[in-house]
Design a protein around this motif. Structure first.
Motif, PDB file in Angstrom:
ATOM      1  N   GLU A   1       0.829  -1.208   0.000  1.00  0.00           N
ATOM      2  CA  GLU A   1       0.000   0.000   0.000  1.00  0.00           C
ATOM      3  C   GLU A   1       0.858   1.252   0.000  1.00  0.00           C
ATOM      4  O   GLU A   1       0.541   2.236  -0.681  1.00  0.00           O
ATOM      5  CB  GLU A   1      -0.923   0.001   1.223  1.00  0.00           C
ATOM      6  CG  GLU A   1      -2.062  -1.006   1.129  1.00  0.00           C
ATOM      7  CD  GLU A   1      -2.800  -1.189   2.428  1.00  0.00           C
ATOM      8  OE1 GLU A   1      -3.894  -1.784   2.410  1.00  0.00           O
ATOM      9  OE2 GLU A   1      -2.287  -0.756   3.489  1.00  0.00           O
ATOM     10  N   MET A   2       1.949   1.205   0.746  1.00  0.00           N
ATOM     11  CA  MET A   2       2.846   2.363   0.801  1.00  0.00           C
ATOM     12  C   MET A   2       3.496   2.632  -0.562  1.00  0.00           C
ATOM     13  O   MET A   2       3.662   3.773  -0.973  1.00  0.00           O
ATOM     14  CB  MET A   2       3.934   2.131   1.856  1.00  0.00           C
ATOM     15  CG  MET A   2       3.420   2.120   3.279  1.00  0.00           C
ATOM     16  SD  MET A   2       2.958   3.761   3.889  1.00  0.00           S
ATOM     17  CE  MET A   2       4.573   4.417   4.294  1.00  0.00           C
ATOM     18  N   LYS A   3       3.821   1.564  -1.263  1.00  0.00           N
ATOM     19  CA  LYS A   3       4.466   1.726  -2.574  1.00  0.00           C
ATOM     20  C   LYS A   3       3.549   2.405  -3.583  1.00  0.00           C
ATOM     21  O   LYS A   3       4.019   3.058  -4.514  1.00  0.00           O
ATOM     22  CB  LYS A   3       4.929   0.364  -3.099  1.00  0.00           C
ATOM     23  CG  LYS A   3       6.125  -0.204  -2.359  1.00  0.00           C
ATOM     24  CD  LYS A   3       6.385  -1.645  -2.756  1.00  0.00           C
ATOM     25  CE  LYS A   3       7.411  -2.275  -1.835  1.00  0.00           C
ATOM     26  NZ  LYS A   3       7.586  -3.720  -2.125  1.00  0.00           N
ATOM     27  N   ARG A   4       2.239   2.250  -3.398  1.00  0.00           N
ATOM     28  CA  ARG A   4       1.280   2.899  -4.302  1.00  0.00           C
ATOM     29  C   ARG A   4       1.353   4.422  -4.201  1.00  0.00           C
ATOM     30  O   ARG A   4       0.947   5.131  -5.118  1.00  0.00           O
ATOM     31  CB  ARG A   4      -0.145   2.432  -4.000  1.00  0.00           C
ATOM     32  CG  ARG A   4      -0.399   0.961  -4.243  1.00  0.00           C
ATOM     33  CD  ARG A   4      -0.631   0.627  -5.725  1.00  0.00           C
ATOM     34  NE  ARG A   4       0.569   0.618  -6.536  1.00  0.00           N
ATOM     35  CZ  ARG A   4       1.404  -0.397  -6.627  1.00  0.00           C
ATOM     36  NH1 ARG A   4       1.200  -1.484  -5.957  1.00  0.00           N
ATOM     37  NH2 ARG A   4       2.466  -0.311  -7.411  1.00  0.00           N
ATOM     38  N   ILE A   5       1.886   4.914  -3.065  1.00  0.00           N
ATOM     39  CA  ILE A   5       2.044   6.366  -2.904  1.00  0.00           C
ATOM     40  C   ILE A   5       2.956   6.923  -3.985  1.00  0.00           C
ATOM     41  O   ILE A   5       2.787   8.050  -4.451  1.00  0.00           O
ATOM     42  CB  ILE A   5       2.608   6.693  -1.500  1.00  0.00           C
ATOM     43  CG1 ILE A   5       1.560   6.356  -0.430  1.00  0.00           C
ATOM     44  CG2 ILE A   5       3.011   8.167  -1.389  1.00  0.00           C
ATOM     45  CD1 ILE A   5       2.104   6.407   0.984  1.00  0.00           C
ATOM     46  N   ALA A   6       3.932   6.122  -4.392  1.00  0.00           N
ATOM     47  CA  ALA A   6       4.894   6.562  -5.407  1.00  0.00           C
ATOM     48  C   ALA A   6       4.373   6.349  -6.825  1.00  0.00           C
ATOM     49  O   ALA A   6       5.063   6.647  -7.798  1.00  0.00           O
ATOM     50  CB  ALA A   6       6.220   5.829  -5.226  1.00  0.00           C
ATOM     51  N   GLY A   7       3.126   5.842  -6.950  1.00  0.00           N
ATOM     52  CA  GLY A   7       2.545   5.670  -8.281  1.00  0.00           C
ATOM     53  C   GLY A   7       2.328   4.220  -8.655  1.00  0.00           C
ATOM     54  O   GLY A   7       2.651   3.300  -7.910  1.00  0.00           O
ATOM     55  N   ASP A   8       1.753   4.039  -9.837  1.00  0.00           N
ATOM     56  CA  ASP A   8       1.452   2.686 -10.324  1.00  0.00           C
ATOM     57  C   ASP A   8       2.715   1.980 -10.805  1.00  0.00           C
ATOM     58  O   ASP A   8       3.762   2.603 -11.017  1.00  0.00           O
ATOM     59  CB  ASP A   8       0.471   2.767 -11.511  1.00  0.00           C
ATOM     60  CG  ASP A   8      -0.890   3.283 -11.091  1.00  0.00           C
ATOM     61  OD1 ASP A   8      -1.387   2.852 -10.039  1.00  0.00           O
ATOM     62  OD2 ASP A   8      -1.450   4.127 -11.820  1.00  0.00           O
ATOM     63  N   ASP A   9       2.587   0.677 -10.971  1.00  0.00           N
ATOM     64  CA  ASP A   9       3.631  -0.065 -11.685  1.00  0.00           C
ATOM     65  C   ASP A   9       3.738   0.524 -13.093  1.00  0.00           C
ATOM     66  O   ASP A   9       2.775   1.082 -13.625  1.00  0.00           O
ATOM     67  CB  ASP A   9       3.257  -1.548 -11.799  1.00  0.00           C
ATOM     68  CG  ASP A   9       3.315  -2.253 -10.461  1.00  0.00           C
ATOM     69  OD1 ASP A   9       3.821  -1.661  -9.494  1.00  0.00           O
ATOM     70  OD2 ASP A   9       2.834  -3.402 -10.386  1.00  0.00           O
ATOM     71  N   LYS A  10       4.918   0.397 -13.673  1.00  0.00           N
ATOM     72  CA  LYS A  10       5.129   0.955 -15.012  1.00  0.00           C
ATOM     73  C   LYS A  10       5.682  -0.108 -15.954  1.00  0.00           C
ATOM     74  O   LYS A  10       6.399  -1.007 -15.539  1.00  0.00           O
ATOM     75  CB  LYS A  10       6.087   2.149 -14.949  1.00  0.00           C
ATOM     76  CG  LYS A  10       5.537   3.319 -14.138  1.00  0.00           C
ATOM     77  CD  LYS A  10       6.483   4.511 -14.157  1.00  0.00           C
ATOM     78  CE  LYS A  10       5.993   5.614 -13.214  1.00  0.00           C
ATOM     79  NZ  LYS A  10       4.660   6.108 -13.565  1.00  0.00           N
ATOM     80  N   LEU A  11       5.323   0.043 -17.212  1.00  0.00           N
ATOM     81  CA  LEU A  11       5.885  -0.774 -18.278  1.00  0.00           C
ATOM     82  C   LEU A  11       6.855   0.112 -19.050  1.00  0.00           C
ATOM     83  O   LEU A  11       6.455   1.132 -19.614  1.00  0.00           O
ATOM     84  CB  LEU A  11       4.787  -1.290 -19.201  1.00  0.00           C
ATOM     85  CG  LEU A  11       5.244  -2.051 -20.448  1.00  0.00           C
ATOM     86  CD1 LEU A  11       5.969  -3.337 -20.069  1.00  0.00           C
ATOM     87  CD2 LEU A  11       4.054  -2.362 -21.353  1.00  0.00           C
ATOM     88  N   LEU A  12       8.132  -0.250 -19.034  1.00  0.00           N
ATOM     89  CA  LEU A  12       9.147   0.525 -19.739  1.00  0.00           C
ATOM     90  C   LEU A  12       9.494  -0.187 -21.042  1.00  0.00           C
ATOM     91  O   LEU A  12       9.957  -1.321 -21.043  1.00  0.00           O
ATOM     92  CB  LEU A  12      10.404   0.694 -18.875  1.00  0.00           C
ATOM     93  CG  LEU A  12      11.517   1.570 -19.464  1.00  0.00           C
ATOM     94  CD1 LEU A  12      11.045   3.014 -19.606  1.00  0.00           C
ATOM     95  CD2 LEU A  12      12.778   1.511 -18.612  1.00  0.00           C
ATOM     96  N   LEU A  13       9.236   0.496 -22.141  1.00  0.00           N
ATOM     97  CA  LEU A  13       9.519  -0.037 -23.479  1.00  0.00           C
ATOM     98  C   LEU A  13      10.818   0.572 -23.986  1.00  0.00           C
ATOM     99  O   LEU A  13      10.977   1.800 -23.985  1.00  0.00           O
ATOM    100  CB  LEU A  13       8.378   0.307 -24.431  1.00  0.00           C
ATOM    101  CG  LEU A  13       6.983  -0.149 -24.008  1.00  0.00           C
ATOM    102  CD1 LEU A  13       5.919   0.494 -24.888  1.00  0.00           C
ATOM    103  CD2 LEU A  13       6.877  -1.674 -24.043  1.00  0.00           C
ATOM    104  N   ILE A  14      11.748  -0.276 -24.389  1.00  0.00           N
ATOM    105  CA  ILE A  14      13.050   0.209 -24.868  1.00  0.00           C
ATOM    106  C   ILE A  14      13.209  -0.206 -26.330  1.00  0.00           C
ATOM    107  O   ILE A  14      13.131  -1.399 -26.679  1.00  0.00           O
ATOM    108  CB  ILE A  14      14.201  -0.365 -24.015  1.00  0.00           C
ATOM    109  CG1 ILE A  14      13.989   0.004 -22.536  1.00  0.00           C
ATOM    110  CG2 ILE A  14      15.551   0.170 -24.505  1.00  0.00           C
ATOM    111  CD1 ILE A  14      14.910  -0.700 -21.571  1.00  0.00           C
TER     112      ILE A  14
END
Length: 306
Positions: A220-233
């Motif tokens: 729950e605390m990690k959600r404070i920093a935002g959603d999971d992200k998909l990084l496309l390279i």
């Protein structure tokens, strides 16, 4: 549902006009591990001293198993042990002598057996007859933790238990703390290590500006920093630009020349849809990564502007 064994309500503390604690509220459930996080100087140790009756507050209440700590500190202190930030072992005595002495002070029926059992539990038997001054930092902390278990307290307070330890000693101590929890003990710890809170805690509280500004499970605390992200390279900037247009409905963000980031509200379906769209349009992807916020990200988010 587990009941609260530690209740902290509206606790305040001033030092020479400096409001260190303004309005702290915490509930700790029985049989759980609560980690108090905060930057250096946030007031973590001050709060712990108030909770354990070593320091008077300037307002608010602390109860442990319904006992008001300020009104009856002796009765409250019989319910818990407190391991301070600095190991409180006697360096002149041996490990065995330290434990036997504490067992006698706590009126254990058989101090020798108590000492032997705890030495074995914390893997200190081989060093039991050596002066503690010869122990490594990790051994001293393990002995300190063993001493805190004399009398089999149900509640244990730990002030930055792994400060200064090497990674192996830190992991060993973490395992010991987890084992204590598995035996039904309630553990309240302060820490400056985000990884430690993430690994150990059921609940985390973040202390800033004299208040708990965020609380929750590690996830729950990690959600404070935002959603999971998909990084496309991508291999080429051109492909990244094409992907930005193709994936417009996902609100992509250009992170670098050949990198595009997308917030993941639904991890699997979003990822599959994005990869399928790129494949269909034959936009070549070099690689991709799933990035989950860490407690480090939360720490940075909560301390911004300070």
């Amino acid at each position: 549902m587990n009941s609260s064994v530690i209740e902290i309500k509206h606790v305040k503390k001033n030092f020479k006009g400096n409001e260190v604690l303004k309005d702290v509220n915490i509930n700790v459930k029985q049989g759980s591990i609560y980690a108090l996080l905060g930057a250096n100087g946030a007031g973590k140790s001050t709060l712990l001293k108030i909770i354990t009756g070593l320091l008077n507050s300037d307002g608010g209440t602390v109860t442990i198993n319904t006992i008001n700590v300020a009104n009856n500190p002796t009765a409250a202190q019989e319910l818990f042990s407190f391991s301070s930030q600095h190991a409180t072992v006697d360096g002149v005595l041996t490990g065995y002598e330290n434990l036997k002495l504490i067992a006698k002070l706590r009126h254990e029926r058989n101090p020798r057996i108590v000492a032997e059992n705890l030495l074995d539990k914390f893997e200190l038997t081989e060093a039991k007859n050596k002066a503690v001054s010869t122990y490594s930092g990790g051994m001293r902390r393990r002995l300190d933790l063993a001493m805190s278990l004399v009398g089999n307290p149900e509640i244990i307070f730990l002030d930055e238990p792994t400060t200064g330890l090497d990674p192996k000693s830190r992991q060993d101590l973490w395992d010991s703390i987890k084992e204590m929890k598995s035996q039904g003990k309630t553990i309240f710890l302060t820490t400056q290590y985000l990884e430690e809170a993430d690994y150990l805690a059921d609940q985390i509280g973040f202390l800033r500006d004299g208040k708990i500004v965020a609380t929750g499970t590690p996830d729950e605390m990690k959600r404070i920093a935002g959603d999971d992200k998909l990084l496309l390279i991508f291999n080429r900037n051109l492909d990244a630009e094409l992907a930005l247009k193709l994936l417009e409905s996902y609100s992509p963000v250009k992170k670098d020349l050949c990198e595009v980031s997308i917030d993941l509200t639904e991890d699997i379906s979003t990822t599959l849809n994005v990869l399928n769209a790129l494949t269909t349009k034959q936009i070549e992807l070099k690689t991709f990564k799933m990035i989950t916020p860490t407690l480090d990200d939360v720490f940075m988010t909560l301390t911004k502007g300070r």
